[in-house]
Motif scaffolding. Structure first.
Motif, PDB file in Angstrom:
ATOM      1  N   LYS A  30       0.830  -1.209   0.000  1.00  0.00           N
ATOM      2  CA  LYS A  30       0.000   0.000   0.000  1.00  0.00           C
ATOM      3  C   LYS A  30       0.861   1.254   0.000  1.00  0.00           C
ATOM      4  CE  LYS A  30      -4.152  -1.993   1.951  1.00  0.00           C
ATOM      5  NZ  LYS A  30      -5.191  -1.912   2.955  1.00  0.00           N
ATOM      6  N   ARG A  31       1.938   1.251   0.780  1.00  0.00           N
ATOM      7  CA  ARG A  31       2.832   2.406   0.798  1.00  0.00           C
ATOM      8  C   ARG A  31       3.541   2.548  -0.542  1.00  0.00           C
ATOM      9  NH1 ARG A  31       3.864   7.309   1.169  1.00  0.00           N
ATOM     10  NH2 ARG A  31       5.984   7.857   1.727  1.00  0.00           N
ATOM     11  N   SER A  32       3.890   1.439  -1.155  1.00  0.00           N
ATOM     12  CA  SER A  32       4.534   1.464  -2.465  1.00  0.00           C
ATOM     13  C   SER A  32       3.612   2.092  -3.508  1.00  0.00           C
ATOM     14  CB  SER A  32       4.924   0.052  -2.878  1.00  0.00           C
ATOM     15  OG  SER A  32       5.453   0.035  -4.176  1.00  0.00           O
ATOM     16  N   ASN A  33       2.335   1.764  -3.465  1.00  0.00           N
ATOM     17  CA  ASN A  33       1.367   2.360  -4.389  1.00  0.00           C
ATOM     18  C   ASN A  33       1.252   3.862  -4.176  1.00  0.00           C
ATOM     19  OD1 ASN A  33       0.781  -0.067  -5.648  1.00  0.00           O
ATOM     20  ND2 ASN A  33      -0.962  -0.507  -4.329  1.00  0.00           N
ATOM     21  N   GLN A  34       1.306   4.302  -2.924  1.00  0.00           N
ATOM     22  CA  GLN A  34       1.261   5.737  -2.629  1.00  0.00           C
ATOM     23  C   GLN A  34       2.490   6.446  -3.198  1.00  0.00           C
ATOM     24  OE1 GLN A  34       1.049   5.803   1.632  1.00  0.00           O
ATOM     25  NE2 GLN A  34      -1.177   5.492   1.687  1.00  0.00           N
ATOM     26  N   ILE A  35       3.652   5.852  -3.018  1.00  0.00           N
ATOM     27  CA  ILE A  35       4.887   6.449  -3.526  1.00  0.00           C
ATOM     28  C   ILE A  35       4.878   6.490  -5.049  1.00  0.00           C
ATOM     29  CG2 ILE A  35       7.396   6.128  -3.698  1.00  0.00           C
ATOM     30  CD1 ILE A  35       7.263   4.934  -0.851  1.00  0.00           C
ATOM     31  N   ALA A  36       4.424   5.408  -5.675  1.00  0.00           N
ATOM     32  CA  ALA A  36       4.370   5.360  -7.135  1.00  0.00           C
ATOM     33  C   ALA A  36       3.434   6.429  -7.689  1.00  0.00           C
ATOM     34  CB  ALA A  36       3.927   3.975  -7.600  1.00  0.00           C
ATOM     35  N   ALA A  37       2.307   6.632  -7.041  1.00  0.00           N
ATOM     36  CA  ALA A  37       1.365   7.661  -7.492  1.00  0.00           C
ATOM     37  C   ALA A  37       1.971   9.051  -7.339  1.00  0.00           C
ATOM     38  CB  ALA A  37       0.061   7.555  -6.709  1.00  0.00           C
ATOM     39  N   GLU A  38       2.677   9.273  -6.241  1.00  0.00           N
ATOM     40  CA  GLU A  38       3.329  10.567  -6.021  1.00  0.00           C
ATOM     41  C   GLU A  38       4.426  10.809  -7.060  1.00  0.00           C
ATOM     42  OE1 GLU A  38       6.043  12.768  -2.604  1.00  0.00           O
ATOM     43  OE2 GLU A  38       4.899  10.977  -2.080  1.00  0.00           O
ATOM     44  N   MET A  39       5.216   9.783  -7.347  1.00  0.00           N
ATOM     45  CA  MET A  39       6.270   9.908  -8.356  1.00  0.00           C
ATOM     46  C   MET A  39       5.681  10.188  -9.728  1.00  0.00           C
ATOM     47  SD  MET A  39       8.844   6.852  -7.202  1.00  0.00           S
ATOM     48  CE  MET A  39      10.236   7.222  -8.247  1.00  0.00           C
ATOM     49  N   LYS A  40       4.611   9.488 -10.065  1.00  0.00           N
ATOM     50  CA  LYS A  40       3.977   9.680 -11.362  1.00  0.00           C
ATOM     51  C   LYS A  40       3.411  11.091 -11.483  1.00  0.00           C
ATOM     52  CE  LYS A  40       0.413   7.805 -14.363  1.00  0.00           C
ATOM     53  NZ  LYS A  40      -0.656   6.827 -14.529  1.00  0.00           N
ATOM     54  N   HIS A  41       2.799  11.575 -10.420  1.00  0.00           N
ATOM     55  CA  HIS A  41       2.238  12.928 -10.427  1.00  0.00           C
ATOM     56  C   HIS A  41       3.350  13.972 -10.606  1.00  0.00           C
ATOM     57  CE1 HIS A  41      -0.320  16.302  -9.449  1.00  0.00           C
ATOM     58  NE2 HIS A  41       0.539  16.659  -8.496  1.00  0.00           N
ATOM     59  N   ASP A  42       4.454  13.807  -9.879  1.00  0.00           N
ATOM     60  CA  ASP A  42       5.567  14.748  -9.997  1.00  0.00           C
ATOM     61  C   ASP A  42       6.175  14.736 -11.391  1.00  0.00           C
ATOM     62  OD1 ASP A  42       5.200  15.446  -7.375  1.00  0.00           O
ATOM     63  OD2 ASP A  42       6.946  14.339  -6.619  1.00  0.00           O
ATOM     64  N   LEU A  43       6.357  13.552 -11.957  1.00  0.00           N
ATOM     65  CA  LEU A  43       6.928  13.433 -13.289  1.00  0.00           C
ATOM     66  C   LEU A  43       6.005  14.066 -14.335  1.00  0.00           C
ATOM     67  CD1 LEU A  43       9.074  12.393 -15.251  1.00  0.00           C
ATOM     68  CD2 LEU A  43       7.864  10.206 -15.282  1.00  0.00           C
ATOM     69  N   GLU A  44       4.718  13.780 -14.244  1.00  0.00           N
ATOM     70  CA  GLU A  44       3.768  14.363 -15.206  1.00  0.00           C
ATOM     71  C   GLU A  44       3.735  15.881 -15.092  1.00  0.00           C
ATOM     72  OE1 GLU A  44       0.100  12.378 -14.394  1.00  0.00           O
ATOM     73  OE2 GLU A  44       0.634  10.641 -15.645  1.00  0.00           O
ATOM     74  N   LYS A  45       3.836  16.386 -13.865  1.00  0.00           N
ATOM     75  CA  LYS A  45       3.833  17.828 -13.653  1.00  0.00           C
ATOM     76  C   LYS A  45       5.063  18.475 -14.294  1.00  0.00           C
ATOM     77  CE  LYS A  45       4.502  20.083  -9.636  1.00  0.00           C
ATOM     78  NZ  LYS A  45       4.323  20.380  -8.202  1.00  0.00           N
ATOM     79  N   LYS A  46       6.224  17.836 -14.149  1.00  0.00           N
ATOM     80  CA  LYS A  46       7.441  18.386 -14.743  1.00  0.00           C
ATOM     81  C   LYS A  46       7.430  18.277 -16.262  1.00  0.00           C
ATOM     82  CE  LYS A  46      10.419  17.838 -10.787  1.00  0.00           C
ATOM     83  NZ  LYS A  46      11.619  17.260 -10.223  1.00  0.00           N
TER      84      LYS A  46
END
Length: 111
Positions: free
Chosen positions: A36-52
């Protein structure tokens, strides 16, 4: 926790399951917490990458502009070199930086 400043290993590491499950007492619960924590981190990473990468988006891209965008390539490479979300979550779990609770155990302890 900031995944960019994580001290997680870049490669897969073999773990002792008995030692890993000491916090919860159950390896399956431990795996669930880490997942569950891994899914949270992956979503955060994906959001940051898409934003950049959104900064580089234009309405009428042509093939030359896409292939010559060095900054976009560097950002993508940076994110590829980061530890995988599962490794970050496992390291957070080992360092006891993850707060988790089991509502069923909490309810049973109240009875």
């Amino acid at each position: 926790m900031d995944y960019k400043k994580s001290n997680a290993p870049l490669n897969t590491v073999t773990r002792d399951l008995v030692e890993l499950a000491q916090q919860t007492g159950n390896i399956y619960e431990t795996v669930c917490v880490i997942a569950k924590r891994s899914n949270q981190i992956a979503a955060e990473m994906k959001h940051d990458l898409e934003k950049k990468l959104q900064e580089f988006a234009s309405l009428n891209d042509n093939l030359e502009e896409i292939s010559e965008n060095r900054e976009q390539i560097e950002i993508s490479r940076y994110y590829e070199k980061l530890p995988k979300p599962t490794l970050i979550a496992t390291q957070e779990y080992i360092d006891e930086k993850i707060y988790f609770r089991n509502p069923i155990k909490d309810r049973d302890s109240l009875d």
